[in-house]
Design a protein around this motif. Structure first.
Motif, PDB file in Angstrom:
ATOM      1  N   LYS B   5       6.590   5.008  -7.295  1.00  0.00           N
ATOM      2  CA  LYS B   5       7.482   3.999  -6.731  1.00  0.00           C
ATOM      3  C   LYS B   5       8.898   4.529  -6.628  1.00  0.00           C
ATOM      4  N   GLU B   8      13.804   1.733  -3.948  1.00  0.00           N
ATOM      5  CA  GLU B   8      13.819   0.797  -2.816  1.00  0.00           C
ATOM      6  C   GLU B   8      12.592  -0.104  -2.787  1.00  0.00           C
ATOM      7  N   CYS B   9      11.489   0.384  -3.381  1.00  0.00           N
ATOM      8  CA  CYS B   9      10.278  -0.441  -3.379  1.00  0.00           C
ATOM      9  C   CYS B   9      10.550  -1.775  -4.070  1.00  0.00           C
ATOM     10  N   ASP B  10      11.432  -1.722  -5.052  1.00  0.00           N
ATOM     11  CA  ASP B  10      11.734  -2.939  -5.818  1.00  0.00           C
ATOM     12  C   ASP B  10      12.492  -3.982  -5.020  1.00  0.00           C
ATOM     13  N   MET B  12      11.616  -5.205  -2.238  1.00  0.00           N
ATOM     14  CA  MET B  12      10.770  -6.010  -1.361  1.00  0.00           C
ATOM     15  C   MET B  12      10.835  -7.508  -1.653  1.00  0.00           C
ATOM     16  N   HIS B  31      13.621   1.975   4.439  1.00  0.00           N
ATOM     17  CA  HIS B  31      12.599   2.437   3.503  1.00  0.00           C
ATOM     18  C   HIS B  31      11.201   2.187   4.056  1.00  0.00           C
ATOM     19  N   CYS B  35       7.731   4.488   3.617  1.00  0.00           N
ATOM     20  CA  CYS B  35       6.911   4.128   2.459  1.00  0.00           C
ATOM     21  C   CYS B  35       5.691   3.345   2.933  1.00  0.00           C
ATOM     22  N   SER B  37       2.998   2.312   1.363  1.00  0.00           N
ATOM     23  CA  SER B  37       2.467   1.200   0.562  1.00  0.00           C
ATOM     24  C   SER B  37       3.331  -0.053   0.722  1.00  0.00           C
ATOM     25  N   CYS B  38       4.633   0.143   0.803  1.00  0.00           N
ATOM     26  CA  CYS B  38       5.497  -1.019   1.022  1.00  0.00           C
ATOM     27  C   CYS B  38       5.223  -1.642   2.382  1.00  0.00           C
ATOM     28  N   TRP B  42       4.330  -5.380   2.857  1.00  0.00           N
ATOM     29  CA  TRP B  42       5.369  -6.176   3.499  1.00  0.00           C
ATOM     30  C   TRP B  42       4.779  -7.052   4.602  1.00  0.00           C
TER      31      TRP B  42
END
Ligand SMILES: [Zn+2]
Lengths: 190, 252
Positions: B5, B8-10, B12, B31, B35, B37-38, B42
Motif C-alpha cells: 500500500k 495515497e491508497c489511504d 480513498m 494515484h 494503482c 487495486s485502488c 474505487w
C-alpha cells in the motif's frame, strides 16, 4: 402527448415556470420525503427538508447537466446535502441521534417502479442485511447522518484507522453481496 | 488485498466520503492512474455509494405537504426574480410571514452558526405554537458584496441587515464561490474600524451559493462593512484565510 424530461422541467424551473416545479414535485417528492424520513425518522423534520429541497430548486441557480448523470442522482445529492446540513445542526445539540430504531420506519406501498429498480432495491437491501451491527451503524452514521470519519472515531473513542478499516470492510461486504466484485449477479427472489 | 500500500491508497475513503481537501482529491485522482487495486475498488465503492439510497423504504407523503411547500414558495405577492438581488427589495421580505419558511430558514441558520435561538424557536414550532415565528422582519440596510480575489472573480452577493422584534439579523446570500472542501468554510466578518467581528461560517456546494442568517449579539453595533474569508476551519475568531468578498470601502 410527450412526457417532458426532467432536464427540460429543470430548465423551465429556471425560467420560473411554476408548473415545472410542481411537476418535479409530483415526480420526486416521494423520493425526497422517503430519504428524509430514513435519515431523520421524524415527520416534521422530513416535511421541512422537503420544503428546503424544493425551495432550493426554485430559488437557486443550480443547474442540472444531463451529460453528468441522471436527474434522480443529482436530486439525491442535493437532498442528502440538505439533510446532512439539517442533521448536523441537531447533532451539535444532541450529540447523537438515537439510531437503535432506524429500521422501524414503516414500509409503505410500492408504486410504479420498474422491475429493474425493484431488483436493484432488493439487492442493495439484502446486501445491507449482510453487514454486522457495527458496520451497519457506521454506514448509517456516515451516509445517512453525515458524520465524518473523524467525528465517528471521536464518538466511539476509537482510532481513526479502526473506523476507516471498518468502513473499508463494510464496503467490501456490500460489494461482494451486490455482485460487483466478480461481475456476477446474485439470485434475487422477487 | 495483500499488495503493497502507498500513502495515497489511504485517501480513498476520505475522497469517497468527501472529507478531503481539493489537493488530496487531485492527489488521489492521479494515484488512480497507476494503482490498479485502488482503481478497481474505487469504481465499485463509487457505485455502492450511488445505490445506497435504495436502502430506504418508500414512505407515503402526507397529502397536505404539497400545498404547504408550494404556498411557501409561491406567496401571492412573492417576487418571481432570483433570490439574490442587488436591489433593495429582497425576495425574502415577501415571504416572511410563512411559519414553515421560518422554520426552514431556522434550519439554515443553525447549520451555519451556533444557534442559541434554536431551542426556543424549534420548541415553539413543534408544540404547534407557531405564532412565535410570526414576528415580522424589516429590512434596514443592504450591503452589496463584491469579489476581492482574482481567484474568484464571479463572486457577488449581498448582506442584508434586518430587524425582527428586538433583534437584528444579517442575511447573507452569495453566488459564485468555489465549493468548500474538507473542513474549509467561508467566514463572514463585520467590519468596524479596525475590528473584525465573527458573523458565522457557511459551506458552499457545487452550485457556488451560500446562504447564512446571523443574529447580531449586539444589535447596536456600528457597521462599516463586511468581509468574507475562506478559512481552514470554522474555529477561527480572527481572519486567517484570504478575503474573497467584501463591501466596497466607503469613500472618505
Ligand atoms: Zn492505491
Amino acid at each position: 402527448m410527450d412526457v417532458i424530461s426532467d432536464a427540460e422541467l429543470m430548465r423551465r424551473v429556471h425560467d420560473k415556470q411554476r408548473f415545472a416545479l410542481e411537476e418535479l414535485y409530483d415526480r420526486y417528492v416521494k423520493l425526497v420525503y422517503s430519504f428524509a424520513m430514513k435519515a431523520t425518522r421524524d415527520e416534521q423534520k422530513s416535511r421541512e427538508i422537503v420544503q428546503l429541497v424544493f425551495m432550493r430548486l426554485w430559488t437557486s441557480s443550480l443547474s442540472f447537466d444531463p451529460a453528468k448523470g441522471k436527474f434522480v442522482n443529482w436530486l439525491i445529492t442535493i437532498t442528502r446535502n440538505i439533510t446532512i446540513d439539517y442533521l448536523r445542526i441537531q447533532n451539535r445539540k444532541n450529540h447523537l441521534v438515537d439510531i437503535t430504531d432506524f429500521r422501524a420506519v414503516e414500509a409503505a406501498e410500492l408504486t410504479e417502479e420498474t422491475v429493474i429498480e425493484q431488483l436493484q432495491r432488493q439487492r442493495i437491501r439484502q446486501a445491507c442485511q449482510e453487514l454486522n451491527e457495527k458496520q451497519a451503524q457506521l454506514i448509517e452514521r456516515i451516509y445517512w447522518q453525515g458524520f465524518t470519519l473523524s467525528e465517528i472515531a471521536e464518538q466511539n473513542n476509537e482510532p481513526l484507522g479502526t473506523v476507516k478499516s471498518r468502513l473499508h470492510l463494510a464496503l467490501k461486504i456490500l460489494r461482494n453481496h451486490l455482485g460487483l466484485a466478480q461481475g456476477g449477479v446474485r439470485d434475487v427472489e422477487l | 488485498m495483500s499488495n503493497s500500500k502507498l500513502p495515497e491508497c489511504d485517501l480513498m475513503l476520505d475522497v469517497l466520503t468527501g472529507e478531503c481537501t481539493e489537493i488530496e482529491r487531485l492527489q488521489f485522482e492521479r494515484h488512480l492512474h497507476y494503482c490498479h487495486s485502488c482503481r478497481q475498488e474505487w469504481d465499485d465503492f463509487r457505485e455502492i455509494w450511488e445505490v445506497l439510497p435504495m436502502d430506504m423504504d418508500e414512505i407515503a407523503v402526507p397529502n397536505d405537504l404539497k400545498q404547504e411547500v408550494m404556498s411557501n414558495i409561491f406567496r401571492p405577492e412573492s417576487v418571481q426574480h432570483q433570490m439574490y438581488s442587488n436591489r433593495k427589495t429582497f425576495v425574502f421580505t415577501k415571504v416572511w410571514k410563512s411559519p414553515i419558511f421560518y422554520a426552514s430558514m431556522t434550519v439554515v441558520v443553525l447549520l451555519l452558526l451556533g444557534a442559541w435561538k434554536w431551542d426556543a424557536l424549534h420548541a415553539g414550532y413543534l408544540t404547534g405554537n407557531r405564532s412565535t415565528l410570526h414576528i415580522p422582519m424589516k429590512e434596514i440596510e443592504d450591503f452589496p458584496m463584491y469579489s476581492f480575489s482574482s481567484n474568484m472573480p464571479d463572486v457577488k452577493g449581498n448582506v442584508s441587515l434586518v430587524s425582527q422584534g428586538q433583534t437584528k439579523k444579517l442575511i447573507i446570500t452569495m453566488n459564485g464561490l468555489h465549493p468548500t472542501t474538507g473542513k474549509n468554510v467561508y467566514q463572514v466578518w463585520l467590519l468596524h474600524g479596525d475590528e473584525r467581528y465573527n458573523c458565522g461560517t457557511f459551506r458552499v456546494s457545487s452550485d457556488g451559493r451560500g446562504v447564512l442568517i446571523y443574529q447580531l449579539l449586539d444589535p447596536d453595533v456600528q457597521i462599516d462593512g463586511f468581509g468574507i474569508t475562506l478559512e481552514p476551519d470554522s474555529n477561527g475568531s480572527k481572519p486567517r484565510g484570504i478575503k474573497v468578498a467584501g463591501t466596497k470601502p466607503k469613500q472618505v
